[in-house]
Design a protein around this motif. Structure first.
Motif, PDB file in Angstrom:
ATOM      1  N   ILE A 194       8.737 130.297 151.594  1.00 48.22           N
ATOM      2  CA  ILE A 194       9.652 130.950 152.524  1.00 48.22           C
ATOM      3  C   ILE A 194      11.069 130.508 152.185  1.00 48.22           C
ATOM      4  O   ILE A 194      11.365 129.306 152.193  1.00 48.22           O
ATOM      5  CB  ILE A 194       9.299 130.594 153.980  1.00 48.22           C
ATOM      6  N   PRO A 195      11.960 131.438 151.845  1.00 47.21           N
ATOM      7  CA  PRO A 195      13.325 131.063 151.444  1.00 47.21           C
ATOM      8  C   PRO A 195      14.055 130.304 152.556  1.00 47.21           C
ATOM      9  O   PRO A 195      14.012 130.693 153.724  1.00 47.21           O
ATOM     10  CB  PRO A 195      14.003 132.402 151.160  1.00 47.21           C
ATOM     11  N   ILE A 196      14.716 129.207 152.180  1.00 48.12           N
ATOM     12  CA  ILE A 196      15.440 128.385 153.148  1.00 48.12           C
ATOM     13  C   ILE A 196      16.857 128.143 152.649  1.00 48.12           C
ATOM     14  O   ILE A 196      17.155 128.322 151.467  1.00 48.12           O
ATOM     15  CB  ILE A 196      14.739 127.029 153.370  1.00 48.12           C
ATOM     16  N   VAL A 197      17.725 127.735 153.556  1.00 46.84           N
ATOM     17  CA  VAL A 197      19.063 127.288 153.192  1.00 46.84           C
ATOM     18  C   VAL A 197      18.966 125.810 152.820  1.00 46.84           C
ATOM     19  O   VAL A 197      18.339 125.026 153.544  1.00 46.84           O
ATOM     20  CB  VAL A 197      20.042 127.463 154.366  1.00 46.84           C
ATOM     21  N   GLU A 198      19.575 125.437 151.694  1.00 44.39           N
ATOM     22  CA  GLU A 198      19.562 124.035 151.296  1.00 44.39           C
ATOM     23  C   GLU A 198      20.161 123.182 152.413  1.00 44.39           C
ATOM     24  O   GLU A 198      21.259 123.443 152.901  1.00 44.39           O
ATOM     25  CB  GLU A 198      20.367 123.814 150.011  1.00 44.39           C
ATOM     26  N   THR A 199      19.424 122.178 152.830  1.00 43.96           N
ATOM     27  CA  THR A 199      19.838 121.330 153.941  1.00 43.96           C
ATOM     28  C   THR A 199      19.815 119.867 153.496  1.00 43.96           C
ATOM     29  O   THR A 199      18.791 119.380 153.031  1.00 43.96           O
ATOM     30  CB  THR A 199      18.903 121.528 155.149  1.00 43.96           C
ATOM     31  N   ARG A 200      20.960 119.198 153.641  1.00 42.85           N
ATOM     32  CA  ARG A 200      21.067 117.800 153.240  1.00 42.85           C
ATOM     33  C   ARG A 200      21.320 116.925 154.459  1.00 42.85           C
ATOM     34  O   ARG A 200      21.952 117.352 155.430  1.00 42.85           O
ATOM     35  CB  ARG A 200      22.169 117.647 152.201  1.00 42.85           C
ATOM     36  N   ILE A 201      20.822 115.704 154.396  1.00 40.05           N
ATOM     37  CA  ILE A 201      20.877 114.784 155.537  1.00 40.05           C
ATOM     38  C   ILE A 201      22.008 113.784 155.346  1.00 40.05           C
ATOM     39  O   ILE A 201      22.160 113.187 154.269  1.00 40.05           O
ATOM     40  CB  ILE A 201      19.537 114.051 155.712  1.00 40.05           C
ATOM     41  N   ALA A 202      22.792 113.597 156.418  1.00 37.98           N
ATOM     42  CA  ALA A 202      23.836 112.569 156.452  1.00 37.98           C
ATOM     43  C   ALA A 202      23.538 111.627 157.609  1.00 37.98           C
ATOM     44  O   ALA A 202      23.238 112.085 158.719  1.00 37.98           O
ATOM     45  CB  ALA A 202      25.206 113.217 156.641  1.00 37.98           C
ATOM     46  N   HIS A 203      23.639 110.322 157.346  1.00 39.29           N
ATOM     47  CA  HIS A 203      23.297 109.352 158.384  1.00 39.29           C
ATOM     48  C   HIS A 203      24.475 108.994 159.267  1.00 39.29           C
ATOM     49  O   HIS A 203      24.298 108.346 160.316  1.00 39.29           O
ATOM     50  CB  HIS A 203      22.698 108.097 157.743  1.00 39.29           C
ATOM     51  N   ASN A 204      25.695 109.380 158.871  1.00 42.57           N
ATOM     52  CA  ASN A 204      26.870 109.067 159.671  1.00 42.57           C
ATOM     53  C   ASN A 204      27.954 110.089 159.351  1.00 42.57           C
ATOM     54  O   ASN A 204      27.833 110.868 158.392  1.00 42.57           O
ATOM     55  CB  ASN A 204      27.357 107.646 159.390  1.00 42.57           C
ATOM     56  N   PRO A 205      29.038 110.124 160.130  1.00 41.80           N
ATOM     57  CA  PRO A 205      30.102 111.111 159.892  1.00 41.80           C
ATOM     58  C   PRO A 205      30.715 111.037 158.501  1.00 41.80           C
ATOM     59  O   PRO A 205      31.039 112.079 157.906  1.00 41.80           O
ATOM     60  CB  PRO A 205      31.122 110.786 160.987  1.00 41.80           C
ATOM     61  N   ALA A 206      30.883 109.838 157.981  1.00 43.64           N
ATOM     62  CA  ALA A 206      31.491 109.699 156.657  1.00 43.64           C
ATOM     63  C   ALA A 206      30.614 110.319 155.583  1.00 43.64           C
ATOM     64  O   ALA A 206      31.109 110.998 154.663  1.00 43.64           O
ATOM     65  CB  ALA A 206      31.734 108.217 156.356  1.00 43.64           C
ATOM     66  N   GLU A 207      29.317 110.092 155.680  1.00 44.41           N
ATOM     67  CA  GLU A 207      28.404 110.663 154.691  1.00 44.41           C
ATOM     68  C   GLU A 207      28.363 112.188 154.833  1.00 44.41           C
ATOM     69  O   GLU A 207      28.285 112.909 153.835  1.00 44.41           O
ATOM     70  CB  GLU A 207      27.000 110.091 154.875  1.00 44.41           C
ATOM     71  N   ALA A 208      28.469 112.689 156.056  1.00 47.73           N
ATOM     72  CA  ALA A 208      28.533 114.141 156.262  1.00 47.73           C
ATOM     73  C   ALA A 208      29.766 114.718 155.587  1.00 47.73           C
ATOM     74  O   ALA A 208      29.712 115.793 154.973  1.00 47.73           O
ATOM     75  CB  ALA A 208      28.531 114.460 157.751  1.00 47.73           C
ATOM     76  N   SER A 209      30.883 114.012 155.670  1.00 50.86           N
ATOM     77  CA  SER A 209      32.124 114.450 155.013  1.00 50.86           C
ATOM     78  C   SER A 209      31.947 114.507 153.508  1.00 50.86           C
ATOM     79  O   SER A 209      32.367 115.470 152.848  1.00 50.86           O
ATOM     80  CB  SER A 209      33.255 113.503 155.391  1.00 50.86           C
ATOM     81  N   ARG A 210      31.307 113.478 152.939  1.00 48.38           N
ATOM     82  CA  ARG A 210      31.101 113.446 151.495  1.00 48.38           C
ATOM     83  C   ARG A 210      30.201 114.596 151.037  1.00 48.38           C
ATOM     84  O   ARG A 210      30.483 115.252 150.021  1.00 48.38           O
ATOM     85  CB  ARG A 210      30.476 112.106 151.104  1.00 48.38           C
ATOM     86  N   ILE A 211      29.136 114.866 151.776  1.00 51.53           N
ATOM     87  CA  ILE A 211      28.223 115.955 151.406  1.00 51.53           C
ATOM     88  C   ILE A 211      28.944 117.298 151.482  1.00 51.53           C
ATOM     89  O   ILE A 211      28.772 118.169 150.621  1.00 51.53           O
ATOM     90  CB  ILE A 211      26.980 115.944 152.319  1.00 51.53           C
ATOM     91  N   ALA A 212      29.775 117.477 152.499  1.00 52.42           N
ATOM     92  CA  ALA A 212      30.525 118.719 152.630  1.00 52.42           C
ATOM     93  C   ALA A 212      31.426 118.948 151.426  1.00 52.42           C
ATOM     94  O   ALA A 212      31.576 120.069 150.939  1.00 52.42           O
ATOM     95  CB  ALA A 212      31.335 118.700 153.919  1.00 52.42           C
ATOM     96  N   LYS A 213      32.039 117.868 150.936  1.00 52.16           N
ATOM     97  CA  LYS A 213      32.903 117.970 149.764  1.00 52.16           C
ATOM     98  C   LYS A 213      32.094 118.386 148.546  1.00 52.16           C
ATOM     99  O   LYS A 213      32.532 119.215 147.735  1.00 52.16           O
ATOM    100  CB  LYS A 213      33.606 116.631 149.525  1.00 52.16           C
ATOM    101  N   GLU A 214      30.882 117.806 148.394  1.00 48.33           N
ATOM    102  CA  GLU A 214      30.027 118.141 147.250  1.00 48.33           C
ATOM    103  C   GLU A 214      29.568 119.599 147.322  1.00 48.33           C
ATOM    104  O   GLU A 214      29.486 120.286 146.294  1.00 48.33           O
ATOM    105  CB  GLU A 214      28.818 117.205 147.216  1.00 48.33           C
ATOM    106  N   LEU A 215      29.246 120.066 148.518  1.00 52.06           N
ATOM    107  CA  LEU A 215      28.769 121.439 148.655  1.00 52.06           C
ATOM    108  C   LEU A 215      29.879 122.443 148.426  1.00 52.06           C
ATOM    109  O   LEU A 215      29.688 123.496 147.823  1.00 52.06           O
ATOM    110  CB  LEU A 215      28.160 121.647 150.050  1.00 52.06           C
ATOM    111  N   GLY A 216      31.088 122.118 148.928  1.00 52.81           N
ATOM    112  CA  GLY A 216      32.211 123.032 148.799  1.00 52.81           C
ATOM    113  C   GLY A 216      32.070 124.230 149.720  1.00 52.81           C
ATOM    114  O   GLY A 216      30.968 124.628 150.099  1.00 52.81           O
TER     115      GLY A 216
END
Length: 906
Positions: free
Chosen positions: A506-528
């Motif tokens: 079943i097609p899904i949207v790639e979903t990545r886990i961040a354990h804190n706000p800073a890690e969420a910021s870093r993942i957002a930068k990588e995803l663009g």
């Protein structure tokens, strides 16, 4: 489930009344009076120590004193006496009993068991079938049996009525007697400690005296047995159901959107539909539906023409039809021209066809004939409003003549009014023409025909070629679920839930886990690009309800800022929730015409897992556009589920927006169905929203609730395709053949198999010359209930991706699993390939594994090769039937025979 000794219960040759008395209002007195007044032909033997006779019939002091073993015992004694009475009946040789005493489960024996448990144990020890307790009994007018405490007797007829409510039984009986409606059986199940709906449906489904079966249900147990019995009986005769408890009080516990939406009544509707039955809402409607189904021809389409002499009643019928989702037929130009040639100038020139108030029988007949000749019309409702000019009986006789001249046409009538049209209605009734008193009742009868046809099609459907061809990574899905259960969590994380979906294609949207706000910021930068941020917590299912979702975040700074704010909101709205971090995923651009849908799974307390589909989004409960179905699903069943929703019309495209890829949607439903079959630990599942557009589907969010698994037999209402029984067999010519259980989509290849049989093989298999089997018969052979039937086919895969069916062996097992009737055939040009032997041996092994007692069959006496073939495997000839048929039998308690190779006959 069993039909053992049910003939003794429902067609007894002798009856004893235990607790018979002369007290006028006591149960033992009422049932004796009813038995005697009904003129039951067999012995009636009252048992009481208080009287020498009851109702003028010699009484006996106890069961042991009875002059013969009764077929049926009617027990009207206190709860404490009943286990001992049943033991005595068993010692005497009785085979069935009806316990009229209520509340056995409230009283206990000296050893702590309830009196009900003790009674059931005594009955089981002697093979006695029990109706009740708390049963008012049964009436079988055809044998003049009134073994009940009902206040009046039933008229004889061809309808069986089975109820869990004694109060409704007396109400229906009173209503039916006033209407002149008769019964083949009238049965009150009571508390159903032994005989339940499944047993009675198995018995009545093959009863030649019963034309239709009516059920009043409050609840069921043994869901799979009920579904199997209902599906089997519904193939033979109409089954109609009234179900109590349609309110929301019975809704499922809701830890997901699906749980909130899939209320128990919606699930019951899905089960009734899947079983080929028809649900109605009240007593009058159920008998009206029986009249329609019993008298009308099978429907082939849904286009109705309304023929009337009064515009008013025609418009009322059209309105009722529209309200019920029916369809007025469009009259083609040639029909309009034909009608124009003989109808008066002021006729309606449309449908409803108003032929004016002075219409006589000749005008009605000529118009009706023209409508029936039109291929664009599937049924005609003929209506009449009484007036001072025409004779309602004369018009009725003209309609009846057309009815008799068109034996395949569907004609229904509504002669509105009362005294003036009474004679006409009787003419219709005597001629077997469905007739109704009001436009609403007539339209309702027509809609019953449509719904019944659709439900029957679910029993006889043949799926098209599968739109999905996927191999699930079941091991990966199991690992994810097991990990969550190992942690003690009942909810998968969003990432885990999407991982399970991805394992099933079943097609899904790639979903990545961040354990804190800073890690969420870093993942957002990588995803663009723009991203969506969601709270990650095993305690929060509906994230948007607690401010746990923020969309369209642009850049790392915005993501980190939103994450801190989200933590504060969630701690305020849900302070006890465990927060494990966040999920970050790309924002998916919604293209024009893309719809947000929901696909889910919930576990119903009665029918087990159910699949839900509908319009999704955050307002899914408010919109309430949903339908449910029981797994397993195939392509046709998935498509039917989608069609039952309003959003299905949007999926077809509108106002320049392209149609959605419904093949991808149907495939997703089939994958979800397979997922819950394979992973029994899944209790609830939500894919919401599931984006669906022209390009396909995409799961944007997912939630899965898990729990330790129960055995599969206790879980699914319908046994799924048993893939574990597949194997590969190599024929003597070296070609590998897949041996597997049959599936509905095998019907086309089954037609090809029959076409390649020689006339002699056809005669040997079908006991006569059969050129071609109709779809209805072939559907019965390919769409089977794996709980009661089995058919193994030998399938050859060709190099071009196509498949051929080379042979088939099948058995149908009786409800008691005592005997399975077999048949086997192999393509005529494959004699000596070893396929026939392997198929039959495989079936023998399968039946033995199920604990079946024996395999039986019939073989033409001149089919010498087949007789030698099966004798080689251990079958014995037991008797000759009708001079030219040999009955054979295989005792499955004996070991498999291995003797020199026989001639290949199958």
């Amino acid at each position: 489930m069993s039909v053992r000794n049910l003939k003794a219960l429902f067609r007894p040759q002798s009856v004893t009344v235990i607790g018979a008395t002369t007290e006028p209002k006591a149960a033992g007195s009422v049932v004796m009076r009813n038995l005697l007044q009904a003129d039951f032909a067999g012995p009636i033997m009252p048992v009481t120590a208080d009287h020498n006779s009851v109702g003028g019939v010699l009484a006996y002091p106890d069961v042991a004193s009875l002059p013969q073993a009764p077929d049926l015992a009617l027990i009207c004694t206190p709860a404490a006496t009943i286990p001992g009475i049943i033991h005595a009946l068993g010692e005497k040789g009785a085979r069935a009993a009806c316990i009229m005493t209520p509340a056995l489960h409230h009283f206990h024996t000296e050893d702590g068991r309830t009196q009900l448990e003790a009674a059931k144990e005594a009955a089981k020890a002697h093979g006695i079938r029990l109706l009740g307790p708390n049963s008012m009994g049964m009436l079988v007018p055809g044998i003049k049996l009134n073994a009940s405490i009902a206040p009046e007797n039933a008229l004889p007829g061809k309808i069986a009525f089975v109820s869990q409510s004694g109060a409704l039984c007396t109400t229906v009986l009173d209503w039916a007697c006033a209407k002149g409606i008769g019964f083949s059986h009238f049965i009150h199940l009571g508390d159903s400690c032994d005989v339940g709906f499944g047993d009675v449906l198995d018995y009545l489904g093959s009863d030649p005296h019963t034309r239709a079966i009516l059920l009043y249900m409050e609840t069921i147990d043994q869901r799979r047995n009920f579904m199997s019995a209902a599906r089997a009986a519904a193939r033979n005769k109409p089954l109609l159901v009234i179900k109590a408890g349609r309110s929301a009080d019975g809704a499922l516990a809701a830890s997901s959107h699906t749980g909130a939406l899939a209320g128990s009544d919606l699930v019951f509707d899905a089960a009734i539909r899947r079983a080929g039955m028809l649900r109605v809402q009240d007593i009058e409607e159920i008998f009206g539906a029986v009249e329609t189904l019993a008298r009308s021809r099978p429907m082939k389409g849904s286009r109705l023409a309304v023929l009337t002499n009064g515009g008013g009643i025609g418009v009322i019928a059209a309105d009722d039809l529209a309200d019920g989702g029916g369809e007025l037929a469009d009259l083609p130009l040639d029909v309009l021209e034909k009608l124009e040639a003989f109808l008066p100038p002021n006729w309606s020139r449309g449908n409803p066809i108003d032929i004016v108030g002075d219409a006589d029988g000749a005008r009605y007949a000529k118009t009706l004939q023209a409508l029936l000749d039109c291929k664009c019309i599937d049924a005609v409702l003929v209506m009449y409003a009484p007036n001072a000019i025409s004779d309602p009986a004369e018009v009725a006789e003209a309609v009846i003549k057309v009815f008799k001249d068109k034996p395949r046409a569907n004609i229904m009538t509504c002669w509105a009014g009362n005294a003036m049209v009474a004679k006409a209605r009787k003419l219709f009734s005597d001629a077997g023409v469905p007739t109704f008193e009001t436009p609403r009742a007539a339209v309702q009868g027509y809609l019953h025909l449509l719904q019944y046809r659709r439900n029957q099609e679910l029993l006889m459907e043949t799926p098209a070629s599968a739109a999905v061809d996927f191999i699930a990574d079941t091991a990966q899905a199991r690992r994810i679920v097991s990990a969550a259960l190992g942690r003690g969590d009942s909810m998968l994380t969003e990432a885990e839930a999407k991982g399970v979906l991805a394992a099933y294609g079943i097609p899904i949207v790639e979903t990545r886990i961040a354990h804190n706000p800073a890690e969420a910021s870093r993942i957002a930068k990588e995803l663009g690009g723009d991203v969506a941020l969601k709270i990650l917590s095993p305690d929060i299912v509906h994230k948007s309800d607690v401010g746990g979702v923020v969309l369209n975040l642009d850049g790392p700074f915005e993501v980190e800022k939103a994450a801190h704010a989200m933590l504060e909101r969630v701690k305020t709205t849900f302070p006890d929730a465990r927060i494990e971090g966040f999920t970050v995923q790309h924002m998916v651009v919604r293209k024009p015409g893309t719809l947000e849908l929901i696909v889910g799974v919930a576990t119903d307390p009665i029918f087990g897992p159910v699949i839900l589909f509908g319009q999704g989004g955050v307002a899914v409960e408010v919109i309430g556009d949903r339908a449910v179905a029981l797994p397993p699903l195939n392509l046709n069943l998935a498509a039917e589920l989608v069609k039952r929703t309003r959003v299905s019309r949007l999926l077809k495209g509108y106002r320049g927006r392209p149609p959605a890829n419904v093949d991808a949607l149907h495939g997703t439903l089939i994958k979800v169905s397979q997922l819950i079959i394979d992973i029994p630990e899944i209790a609830e599942l939500d894919i919401n929203p599931l984006r669906c557009g022209a390009e396909g589907v995409l799961a944007l969010d997912a939630a899965i609730k898990v729990a330790p698994a129960k055995p599969a037999e206790e879980r699914l209402a319908i046994r799924p395709y048993p893939a574990e029984l597949e194997e590969v067999f190599v024929m003597t010519d070296g070609r590998p053949v897949t041996l597997r259980p049959i599936r509905p989509e095998d019907e086309p290849n089954h037609h090809v198999l029959v076409s390649k049989l020689t006339p002699e093989d056809i005669r040997f298999r079908f006991f006569g010359l059969v050129h071609e089997l109709p779809h209805t018969e072939m559907a019965r052979l390919t769409q089977i209930d794996y709980d009661r039937e089995m058919a193994f086919i030998g399938e050859l895969s060709n190099g071009d991706g196509s498949h051929e069916t080379l042979g088939v062996v099948r058995t149908i097992t009786d409800p008691d699993n005592e005997a399975a009737e077999f048949a086997v055939v192999v393509r005529s040009d494959l004699k000596g390939s070893g396929l026939g032997k392997r198929l039959l041996v495989k079936m023998i092994e399968y039946c033995r594994s199920r604990g079946t007692g024996k395999i039986v069959g019939q073989v033409l006496r001149d089919n010498i090769r087949m007789l030698k073939f099966i004798e080689h495997l251990g079958f014995k000839q037991v008797k000759i039937v009708d001079g030219d048929i040999v009955e054979v039998e295989y005792d499955l308690a004996t070991p498999m025979v291995t003797s020199p190779e026989p001639p290949e006959a199958a």
